[in-house]
Design a protein around this motif. Structure first.
Motif, PDB file in Angstrom:
ATOM      1  N   ASP A 115      48.369  42.893  30.248  1.00 37.49           N
ATOM      2  CA  ASP A 115      47.406  42.288  30.265  1.00 37.49           C
ATOM      3  C   ASP A 115      46.668  41.898  30.981  1.00 37.49           C
ATOM      4  O   ASP A 115      47.134  40.949  31.294  1.00 37.49           O
ATOM      5  N   THR A 116      46.349  42.110  32.179  1.00 36.18           N
ATOM      6  CA  THR A 116      46.572  41.845  33.628  1.00 36.18           C
ATOM      7  C   THR A 116      45.173  41.618  33.952  1.00 36.18           C
ATOM      8  O   THR A 116      44.989  41.461  35.375  1.00 36.18           O
ATOM      9  N   THR A 117      44.641  41.941  33.278  1.00 32.30           N
ATOM     10  CA  THR A 117      42.915  42.011  33.592  1.00 32.30           C
ATOM     11  C   THR A 117      42.198  41.003  32.653  1.00 32.30           C
ATOM     12  O   THR A 117      42.840  40.611  31.684  1.00 32.30           O
ATOM     13  N   PRO A 118      41.085  40.398  33.733  1.00 32.37           N
ATOM     14  CA  PRO A 118      40.650  39.310  32.490  1.00 32.37           C
ATOM     15  C   PRO A 118      39.510  39.960  31.065  1.00 32.37           C
ATOM     16  O   PRO A 118      39.338  38.990  29.963  1.00 32.37           O
ATOM     17  N   ALA A 119      39.638  40.875  31.795  1.00 36.76           N
ATOM     18  CA  ALA A 119      38.792  41.531  30.153  1.00 36.76           C
ATOM     19  C   ALA A 119      39.470  41.803  28.625  1.00 36.76           C
ATOM     20  O   ALA A 119      39.202  42.129  28.013  1.00 36.76           O
ATOM     21  N   ALA A 173      45.031  36.530  35.747  1.00 32.20           N
ATOM     22  CA  ALA A 173      44.071  36.975  34.599  1.00 32.20           C
ATOM     23  C   ALA A 173      43.480  35.932  33.099  1.00 32.20           C
ATOM     24  O   ALA A 173      42.440  36.321  32.990  1.00 32.20           O
ATOM     25  N   ASP A 212      41.156  32.942  34.687  1.00 33.97           N
ATOM     26  CA  ASP A 212      39.750  33.779  34.983  1.00 33.97           C
ATOM     27  C   ASP A 212      38.922  34.003  33.903  1.00 33.97           C
ATOM     28  O   ASP A 212      37.860  33.619  34.028  1.00 33.97           O
TER      29      ASP A 212
END
Length: 289
Positions: free
Chosen positions: A11-15, A52, A55
């Motif tokens: 889980d390395t994206t803000p989404a 992430a 952010d």
């Protein structure tokens, strides 16, 4: 309490985090691994996934974020653990949030895991108390309840926003002193200290690196040698309460039978696993013959 599955390796994206922040007022991140490998990506767990998440907090309007880092998260420590921890801290500190970065010393509690399990095991050894070198490595042990109380203070107080604090116990303790206290807590008589040469410990740690299991690793040794006492920063005055000493916490919760059993058997676990492997190999070879 509602639990939601998350994978800090992935889980390395803000989404990935935005849906989880719906209705959330504050975030506390305490994810961490001392050793990478075996499906654990240290850079992702310490830096990319927390970045992430932070952010996503900016995007979702979650202002209060508490990051639990480590007292030795400095580039000078020379480990991937320290470097990636610091990268996560630095990312958070650059954001317009009411962040607090906590860099605690050795955390211990009623249970035993990782480094504290190893300390108990060494303290329970018969006849002697093994220790790395002369046992002069220093910590300022902090009970997990005092760390939790610190987090609550950081969530409730505006004056702590955008500060980096070092939650530490009130007393600097060497490994030798910590082992003596744990030995007395476990009801064992005092024992002579057995100094294990650093060269041999490094060899054991390299073996631990290869196996990828347990608290023995080159990273753990380097972090211990770098130092975990921190600087005297007036933590108690800042946070508004005096953390308890290791001796006081041990006195408040006397050791029970299972504590002694776990300490005595902890170092035998790798041997038991090895014996099982040999048993399976022997069974297969006999069947083949």
């Amino acid at each position: 309490v509602t639990a939601a599955a998350a994978d800090m390796n992935r889980d390395t994206t803000p989404a990935a985090w935005l849906p989880r922040l719906d209705g959330v007022e504050a975030v506390v991140n305490c994810a961490g691994v001392l050793q990478g490998g075996r499906g654990q990506d240290m850079a992702a767990i310490h830096h990319l996934a927390p970045a992430a998440l932070f952010d996503a907090c900016v995007e979702a309007g979650v202002k209060r974020v508490v990051q639990i880092s480590a007292i030795s998260a400095d580039d000078e420590a020379g480990t991937d653990y320290a470097r990636t921890k610091k990268q996560g801290d630095d990312h958070l500190r650059a954001l317009d949030l009411d962040w607090v970065v906590l860099r605690p010393s050795l955390i211990y509690g009623e249970g035993a895991y990782g480094g504290t399990a190893m300390l108990r095991a060494l303290a329970a050894c018969p006849f002697v108390t093994p220790m790395i070198g002369q046992g002069k490595q220093v910590f300022r042990p902090l009970h997990v309840e005092d760390l939790a109380k610190t987090v609550l203070e950081c969530l409730a107080r505006d004056d702590l926003a955008q500060r980096t604090l070092e939650p530490v116990g009130p007393k600097v303790e060497t490994v030798k002193e910590i082992l003596a206290q744990y030995r007395a807590w476990l009801g064992r008589p005092p024992a002579r200290a057995l100094s294990i040469p650093l060269s041999f410990v490094r060899l054991l740690c390299r073996l631990g690196d290869l196996l990828g299991r347990g608290p023995l690793s080159s990273t753990a040794l380097k972090q211990m040698e770098y130092g975990n006492a921190g600087r005297e920063t007036g933590f108690a005055e800042t946070i508004g309460f005096q953390p308890a000493t290791l001796a006081r916490r041990l006195q408040l919760r006397p050791a029970q039978t299972q504590d002694l059993w776990h300490a005595r058997l902890y170092l035998l676990r790798p041997l038991v696993r090895g014996v099982l492997v040999l048993l399976w190999l022997a069974s297969g070879l006999l069947g083949l013959v």
